[in-house]
Design a protein around this motif. Structure first.
Motif, PDB file in Angstrom:
ATOM      1  N   SER A  15       0.967  -0.965  -0.251  1.00 19.25           N
ATOM      2  CA  SER A  15       0.046  -0.058  -0.134  1.00 19.25           C
ATOM      3  C   SER A  15       0.759   1.282  -0.055  1.00 19.25           C
ATOM      4  CB  SER A  15      -0.694   0.145   1.622  1.00 19.25           C
ATOM      5  OG  SER A  15      -0.260  -0.061   2.537  1.00 19.25           O
ATOM      6  N   CYS A  16       0.095   2.317  -0.836  1.00 19.22           N
ATOM      7  CA  CYS A  16       1.125   3.582  -0.413  1.00 19.22           C
ATOM      8  C   CYS A  16      -0.633   4.865  -0.044  1.00 19.22           C
ATOM      9  CB  CYS A  16       1.454   3.371  -1.976  1.00 19.22           C
ATOM     10  SG  CYS A  16       2.278   5.178  -2.573  1.00 19.22           S
ATOM     11  N   THR A  17       0.142   5.180   1.016  1.00 19.61           N
ATOM     12  CA  THR A  17      -1.026   6.674   1.250  1.00 19.61           C
ATOM     13  C   THR A  17      -0.513   7.861   1.352  1.00 19.61           C
ATOM     14  OG1 THR A  17      -1.718   4.777   2.899  1.00 19.61           O
ATOM     15  CG2 THR A  17      -2.782   6.996   3.266  1.00 19.61           C
ATOM     16  N   GLY A  18      -1.187   8.404   0.580  1.00 21.50           N
ATOM     17  CA  GLY A  18      -1.223  10.079   0.770  1.00 21.50           C
ATOM     18  C   GLY A  18      -2.133  10.126   0.836  1.00 21.50           C
ATOM     19  N   THR A  19      -2.588  11.818   0.387  1.00 17.17           N
ATOM     20  CA  THR A  19      -3.849  12.867   1.057  1.00 17.17           C
ATOM     21  C   THR A  19      -4.649  12.796  -0.192  1.00 17.17           C
ATOM     22  OG1 THR A  19      -2.281  14.606   0.069  1.00 17.17           O
ATOM     23  CG2 THR A  19      -1.110  13.583   2.618  1.00 17.17           C
ATOM     24  N   SER A  20      -5.081  13.462  -0.138  1.00 21.43           N
ATOM     25  CA  SER A  20      -6.098  14.554  -1.133  1.00 21.43           C
ATOM     26  C   SER A  20      -5.457  15.796  -1.910  1.00 21.43           C
ATOM     27  CB  SER A  20      -7.607  15.299  -0.820  1.00 21.43           C
ATOM     28  OG  SER A  20      -6.744  16.206   0.208  1.00 21.43           O
ATOM     29  N   SER A  21      -4.302  15.658  -1.721  1.00 22.00           N
ATOM     30  CA  SER A  21      -3.283  16.688  -2.303  1.00 22.00           C
ATOM     31  C   SER A  21      -1.795  15.851  -3.670  1.00 22.00           C
ATOM     32  CB  SER A  21      -2.440  17.404  -1.806  1.00 22.00           C
ATOM     33  OG  SER A  21      -4.108  18.462  -1.123  1.00 22.00           O
ATOM     34  N   ASP A  22      -2.672  14.218  -3.210  1.00 20.61           N
ATOM     35  CA  ASP A  22      -1.332  13.880  -4.229  1.00 20.61           C
ATOM     36  C   ASP A  22      -2.180  12.897  -4.689  1.00 20.61           C
ATOM     37  OD1 ASP A  22      -0.876  12.527  -1.737  1.00 20.61           O
ATOM     38  OD2 ASP A  22       0.078  14.357  -1.583  1.00 20.61           O
ATOM     39  N   VAL A  23      -1.842  11.629  -4.125  1.00 20.25           N
ATOM     40  CA  VAL A  23      -2.372  10.840  -4.572  1.00 20.25           C
ATOM     41  C   VAL A  23      -3.751  10.325  -4.555  1.00 20.25           C
ATOM     42  CG1 VAL A  23      -3.533   7.876  -4.323  1.00 20.25           C
ATOM     43  CG2 VAL A  23      -0.725   9.337  -3.225  1.00 20.25           C
ATOM     44  N   GLY A  24      -4.941  10.870  -4.086  1.00 18.91           N
ATOM     45  CA  GLY A  24      -6.162  10.916  -4.049  1.00 18.91           C
ATOM     46  C   GLY A  24      -6.792  12.433  -5.366  1.00 18.91           C
ATOM     47  N   ARG A  25      -5.915  12.629  -5.799  1.00 20.83           N
ATOM     48  CA  ARG A  25      -6.126  13.566  -6.376  1.00 20.83           C
ATOM     49  C   ARG A  25      -5.996  13.649  -7.917  1.00 20.83           C
ATOM     50  NH1 ARG A  25      -4.765  20.422  -5.753  1.00 20.83           N
ATOM     51  NH2 ARG A  25      -5.980  21.646  -7.697  1.00 20.83           N
ATOM     52  N   TYR A  26      -4.078  12.683  -8.236  1.00 26.13           N
ATOM     53  CA  TYR A  26      -3.870  12.725  -9.320  1.00 26.13           C
ATOM     54  C   TYR A  26      -4.337  11.084  -9.628  1.00 26.13           C
ATOM     55  CZ  TYR A  26      -2.490  17.897  -8.849  1.00 26.13           C
ATOM     56  OH  TYR A  26      -2.383  19.710  -8.884  1.00 26.13           O
ATOM     57  N   SER A  64       6.513  -1.353 -21.034  1.00 24.47           N
ATOM     58  CA  SER A  64       6.671  -2.082 -22.080  1.00 24.47           C
ATOM     59  C   SER A  64       7.519  -3.332 -21.295  1.00 24.47           C
ATOM     60  CB  SER A  64       6.809  -2.003 -23.494  1.00 24.47           C
ATOM     61  OG  SER A  64       7.758  -2.901 -23.692  1.00 24.47           O
ATOM     62  N   GLY A  65       7.718  -4.541 -21.422  1.00 25.35           N
ATOM     63  CA  GLY A  65       8.513  -5.255 -20.760  1.00 25.35           C
ATOM     64  C   GLY A  65       8.384  -6.088 -19.844  1.00 25.35           C
ATOM     65  N   VAL A  66       7.614  -5.238 -18.567  1.00 25.89           N
ATOM     66  CA  VAL A  66       7.938  -5.448 -17.256  1.00 25.89           C
ATOM     67  C   VAL A  66       6.064  -6.840 -17.116  1.00 25.89           C
ATOM     68  CG1 VAL A  66       6.298  -4.646 -15.003  1.00 25.89           C
ATOM     69  CG2 VAL A  66       8.193  -2.776 -16.340  1.00 25.89           C
ATOM     70  N   SER A  67       6.846  -7.022 -16.012  1.00 26.43           N
ATOM     71  CA  SER A  67       5.944  -8.484 -16.268  1.00 26.43           C
ATOM     72  C   SER A  67       4.384  -8.623 -15.587  1.00 26.43           C
ATOM     73  CB  SER A  67       6.652  -9.690 -15.645  1.00 26.43           C
ATOM     74  OG  SER A  67       5.635 -10.942 -15.031  1.00 26.43           O
ATOM     75  N   ASN A  68       3.499  -8.979 -16.255  1.00 29.43           N
ATOM     76  CA  ASN A  68       2.479  -9.020 -15.859  1.00 29.43           C
ATOM     77  C   ASN A  68       1.216  -9.619 -14.572  1.00 29.43           C
ATOM     78  OD1 ASN A  68       2.158 -11.437 -16.419  1.00 29.43           O
ATOM     79  ND2 ASN A  68       0.659 -11.525 -18.256  1.00 29.43           N
ATOM     80  N   ARG A  69       2.979 -10.026 -13.777  1.00 29.99           N
ATOM     81  CA  ARG A  69       2.588 -10.243 -12.924  1.00 29.99           C
ATOM     82  C   ARG A  69       2.383  -8.779 -11.631  1.00 29.99           C
ATOM     83  NH1 ARG A  69       5.932 -12.281  -9.592  1.00 29.99           N
ATOM     84  NH2 ARG A  69       7.858 -12.159 -11.384  1.00 29.99           N
ATOM     85  N   PHE A  70       3.172  -7.751 -12.144  1.00 27.85           N
ATOM     86  CA  PHE A  70       2.391  -6.462 -11.953  1.00 27.85           C
ATOM     87  C   PHE A  70       1.355  -5.828 -11.959  1.00 27.85           C
ATOM     88  CE2 PHE A  70       6.859  -5.998  -9.733  1.00 27.85           C
ATOM     89  CZ  PHE A  70       7.274  -7.478 -10.448  1.00 27.85           C
ATOM     90  N   SER A  71       0.840  -5.067 -11.307  1.00 28.50           N
ATOM     91  CA  SER A  71      -0.251  -4.559 -11.218  1.00 28.50           C
ATOM     92  C   SER A  71      -1.036  -3.455  -9.918  1.00 28.50           C
ATOM     93  CB  SER A  71      -1.539  -5.508 -11.530  1.00 28.50           C
ATOM     94  OG  SER A  71      -2.106  -6.188 -10.032  1.00 28.50           O
ATOM     95  N   GLY A  72      -0.961  -2.513 -10.530  1.00 29.70           N
ATOM     96  CA  GLY A  72      -1.648  -1.557  -9.318  1.00 29.70           C
ATOM     97  C   GLY A  72      -2.863  -0.663  -9.946  1.00 29.70           C
ATOM     98  N   SER A  73      -3.339  -0.424  -8.755  1.00 29.06           N
ATOM     99  CA  SER A  73      -4.843   0.352  -8.289  1.00 29.06           C
ATOM    100  C   SER A  73      -4.903   0.798  -7.951  1.00 29.06           C
ATOM    101  CB  SER A  73      -5.993  -0.899  -7.966  1.00 29.06           C
ATOM    102  OG  SER A  73      -5.518  -1.424  -5.903  1.00 29.06           O
ATOM    103  N   LYS A  74      -5.650   2.411  -7.165  1.00 27.93           N
ATOM    104  CA  LYS A  74      -6.073   3.233  -6.246  1.00 27.93           C
ATOM    105  C   LYS A  74      -7.426   3.157  -5.574  1.00 27.93           C
ATOM    106  CE  LYS A  74      -6.333   7.375  -7.114  1.00 27.93           C
ATOM    107  NZ  LYS A  74      -6.520   8.527  -8.144  1.00 27.93           N
ATOM    108  N   SER A  75      -7.824   3.391  -4.354  1.00 30.09           N
ATOM    109  CA  SER A  75      -8.823   3.899  -3.820  1.00 30.09           C
ATOM    110  C   SER A  75      -8.568   5.361  -3.067  1.00 30.09           C
ATOM    111  CB  SER A  75      -9.331   2.821  -2.962  1.00 30.09           C
ATOM    112  OG  SER A  75     -10.952   3.175  -2.640  1.00 30.09           O
ATOM    113  N   GLY A  76      -9.511   6.115  -3.627  1.00 33.30           N
ATOM    114  CA  GLY A  76      -9.582   6.791  -2.260  1.00 33.30           C
ATOM    115  C   GLY A  76      -8.116   7.715  -2.118  1.00 33.30           C
ATOM    116  N   ASN A  77      -7.226   8.133  -1.256  1.00 32.26           N
ATOM    117  CA  ASN A  77      -5.887   8.389  -0.732  1.00 32.26           C
ATOM    118  C   ASN A  77      -4.546   7.376  -1.160  1.00 32.26           C
ATOM    119  OD1 ASN A  77      -6.612  10.997  -1.477  1.00 32.26           O
ATOM    120  ND2 ASN A  77      -7.208  10.963   1.871  1.00 32.26           N
ATOM    121  N   THR A  78      -4.732   5.827  -0.758  1.00 34.17           N
ATOM    122  CA  THR A  78      -4.032   4.638  -1.180  1.00 34.17           C
ATOM    123  C   THR A  78      -4.152   3.973  -2.562  1.00 34.17           C
ATOM    124  OG1 THR A  78      -5.130   4.931   0.965  1.00 34.17           O
ATOM    125  CG2 THR A  78      -3.946   2.792  -0.646  1.00 34.17           C
TER     126      THR A  78
END
Lengths: 119, 110
Positions: free
Chosen positions: B21-32, B58-72
């Protein structure tokens, strides 16, 4: 292929300045912004600032403002980062990383330059 | 300009899935939607593995994936392999050409 090659390791005294270079090749130099990121030994990445693709605009992290200067030389495809008033806490690896304008990601990185500050 | 918050360490057995997890604020992760993830081996420069929250270069394994919910934001590594043992850092845009990194997570493959 894209390469960002750093200058060699530096050892500086407290209070001195250091200028690190990052020479780009394998892509259109003027088409990319260049960021500087540092990493103290055993610690995390810290964003320092960015110089834009044209070299006419810089943005620095607040904690480095007044101490850091980023410049670029189109004739040699080289970007420079100068940090002044060095203290022991500035001992770190300094990396350059490129960003395609509007992409907000660092898609290629240099190998880093170790700057050691001794008292 | 405080860093984004990541767990110091995450571990898993080969073949398992882990999430960082990567938790930020409404000024960074939550906004963009400009969250990216970097993999770093000891003594090496970081490498981009995810950008724009969930896009693999390109070239990065499809075993890596990302997501976001709110500020995290989150990075998931599925089918964990020994070669995934490394440090991982998130990064987010914070406006006015300012960026911020996460505190970093050490991934251990048991």
């Amino acid at each position: 292929q894209v390469q960002l090659v750093h200058s060699g390791a530096e050892v500086k005294k407290s209070g001195a300045s250091v200028k690190v270079s990052c020479k780009a090749s394998g892509y259109t130099f003027t088409g990319y912004h260049v960021h500087w990121v540092r990493q103290a030994p055993g610690l995390g990445l810290e964003w320092m600032g960015v110089i834009n693709s044209r070299g006419d605009s810089t943005t620095y992290a607040q904690r480095f403002q007044g101490r850091v200067t980023m410049t670029r030389d189109t004739s040699t495809s080289t970007v420079y980062m100068e940090l002044s008033s060095l203290r022991s806490e500035d001992t770190a690896f300094y990396y350059c990383a490129r960003e395609s304008p509007g992409m907000y990601q660092f898609d290629s990185w240099g190998q880093g330059t170790l700057v050691t500050v001794s008292s | 300009q405080s860093a984004l918050t990541q767990p110091a360490s995450v571990s898993g057995s080969p073949g398992q899935s882990i999430t960082i997890s990567c938790t930020g604020t409404s000024s960074d992760v939550g906004r963009y939607n400009y969250v990216s993830w970097y993999q770093q081996y000891p003594g090496k420069a970081p490498k981009l593995v995810i950008h724009d929250v969930n896009t693999r270069p390109s070239g990065v394994s499809n075993r890596f994936s990302g997501s976001k919910s709110g500020n995290t934001a989150s990075l998931t590594i599925s089918g964990l392999q020994a070669e995934d043992e490394a440090d991982y850092y998130c990064s987010s845009y914070r406006s006015s050409r300012i960026f911020v990194f996460g505190t970093g997570t050490k991934v251990t493959v048991l």
